[in-house]
Design a protein around this motif. Structure first.
Motif, short mmCIF file in Angstrom:
data_model
loop_
_atom_site.label_atom_id
_atom_site.label_comp_id
_atom_site.label_asym_id
_atom_site.label_seq_id
_atom_site.Cartn_x
_atom_site.Cartn_y
_atom_site.Cartn_z
N LEU A 134 8.78 -2.65 12.08
CA LEU A 134 8.53 -1.81 10.87
C LEU A 134 6.96 -1.77 10.99
O LEU A 134 6.54 -2.79 11.05
CB LEU A 134 8.98 -2.27 9.68
N VAL A 135 6.45 -0.38 11.01
CA VAL A 135 5.07 -0.20 10.76
C VAL A 135 4.75 0.71 9.47
O VAL A 135 5.60 1.81 9.48
CB VAL A 135 4.54 0.52 12.12
N VAL A 136 3.92 0.48 8.89
CA VAL A 136 3.89 1.25 7.54
C VAL A 136 2.45 1.39 7.41
O VAL A 136 1.39 0.52 7.60
CB VAL A 136 4.48 0.75 6.20
N GLY A 137 1.96 2.77 6.90
CA GLY A 137 0.46 2.93 6.87
C GLY A 137 0.14 3.45 5.25
O GLY A 137 1.15 3.89 4.60
N GLU A 138 -0.98 3.00 4.74
CA GLU A 138 -1.42 3.46 3.35
C GLU A 138 -1.51 4.83 3.36
O GLU A 138 -1.69 5.37 4.41
CB GLU A 138 -2.65 2.77 3.04
N TYR A 139 -1.25 5.58 2.16
CA TYR A 139 -1.29 6.94 2.07
C TYR A 139 -2.56 7.66 2.34
O TYR A 139 -2.64 8.25 3.07
CB TYR A 139 -0.90 6.81 0.40
N TYR A 140 -3.70 6.80 1.90
CA TYR A 140 -4.92 7.27 2.45
C TYR A 140 -5.55 6.99 3.80
O TYR A 140 -6.73 7.14 3.92
CB TYR A 140 -5.93 6.99 1.31
N GLY A 180 0.95 -1.05 -0.22
CA GLY A 180 -0.03 0.03 -0.02
C GLY A 180 0.90 1.23 -0.08
O GLY A 180 2.17 1.13 0.09
N ARG A 181 0.40 2.36 -0.10
CA ARG A 181 1.11 3.56 -0.06
C ARG A 181 1.48 3.92 1.30
O ARG A 181 0.91 4.13 2.36
CB ARG A 181 0.41 4.91 -0.81
N VAL A 182 2.93 3.85 1.46
CA VAL A 182 3.58 3.98 2.64
C VAL A 182 3.49 5.29 3.33
O VAL A 182 3.78 6.48 2.42
CB VAL A 182 5.22 3.64 2.50
N ARG A 183 3.34 5.44 4.37
CA ARG A 183 3.00 6.71 5.00
C ARG A 183 4.02 6.83 6.22
O ARG A 183 4.56 7.97 6.56
CB ARG A 183 1.44 6.82 5.71
N ALA A 184 4.37 6.04 7.23
CA ALA A 184 5.19 6.15 8.35
C ALA A 184 5.69 4.79 8.55
O ALA A 184 5.68 3.60 8.32
CB ALA A 184 4.29 6.49 9.42
N LEU A 185 7.07 4.87 9.28
CA LEU A 185 7.82 4.06 9.88
C LEU A 185 7.92 4.07 11.51
O LEU A 185 8.26 5.37 11.82
CB LEU A 185 9.16 3.96 9.16
N ALA A 186 8.07 3.00 11.97
CA ALA A 186 8.10 3.11 13.56
C ALA A 186 9.04 2.08 14.08
O ALA A 186 9.28 0.96 13.65
CB ALA A 186 6.80 3.06 14.28
N PRO A 187 9.93 2.33 15.20
CA PRO A 187 10.76 1.51 15.78
C PRO A 187 10.22 0.62 16.83
O PRO A 187 8.97 0.79 17.34
CB PRO A 187 11.88 2.34 16.46
N ASP A 188 10.80 -0.40 17.20
CA ASP A 188 10.54 -1.28 18.48
C ASP A 188 9.16 -1.18 18.92
O ASP A 188 8.83 -1.04 19.93
CB ASP A 188 11.46 -1.05 19.72
N VAL A 189 7.99 -1.80 18.08
CA VAL A 189 6.57 -1.60 18.67
C VAL A 189 6.40 -2.60 19.67
O VAL A 189 5.98 -2.44 20.60
CB VAL A 189 5.97 -1.98 17.52
N LEU A 223 -2.91 -0.09 8.61
CA LEU A 223 -1.48 -0.06 9.11
C LEU A 223 -1.16 -1.59 8.98
O LEU A 223 -1.90 -2.17 9.28
CB LEU A 223 -1.38 0.46 10.40
N PHE A 224 0.36 -1.69 8.38
CA PHE A 224 0.97 -3.02 8.27
C PHE A 224 1.98 -2.94 9.34
O PHE A 224 2.83 -2.19 9.22
CB PHE A 224 1.31 -3.30 6.86
#
Length: 128
Positions: free
Chosen positions: A27-33, A10-19, A37-38
């Motif tokens: 790794l956390v990625v969110g769709e553009y719209y 999906g369209r990547v929006r953000a990355l995050a550490p040590d969830v 969240l993945f």
């Protein structure tokens, strides 16, 4: 080698550490719209980077949702240059060393270029 296989998510929006709080980077990625969240749990050894060599690497998503992996081989570098607990950015270009202070936070970084005497690397020539 790209350990993420440039997998579309999906369209990547953000990355995050040590969830999950286990001491490694996830790794956390969110769709553009904002549709989803993945979450990708780091199930490898508890290294603080992707390839396990102790430095921070980079995962970036493009507009179309493809993830790209960039191994840290020396520059740019992220380090807590000013000792305030967040990562600042240091980049070497054409022999000069540029410093970008993280004026945000560790969780939500925002970078500001520091020049002249505000750059602790000002005047250092590292060659081409």
């Amino acid at each position: 080698m790209d350990p993420f296989g440039s997998t579309p998510v999906g369209r990547v929006r953000a990355l995050a550490p040590d969830v999950d709080g286990d001491g490694d980077l996830d790794l956390v990625v969110g769709e553009y719209y904002g549709g989803a969240l993945f979450y990708y749990e780091n199930v490898g050894k508890p290294a603080r980077d992707v390839d396990g060599d102790g430095d921070l690497d980079l995962v970036v998503g493009d507009y179309y949702g493809v993830l790209y992996y960039y191994e840290n081989v020396g520059a740019p570098a992220l380090a807590d240059v000013d000792g305030d607990g967040d990562l600042d950015l240091v980049v070497g270009v054409g022999g000069a060393v540029y410093y970008y202070e993280n004026v945000g936070s560790a969780a939500s970084p925002s970078y500001a270029a520091r020049t002249g005497s505000a750059n602790p690397f000002d005047g250092i020539d590292v060659g081409s």
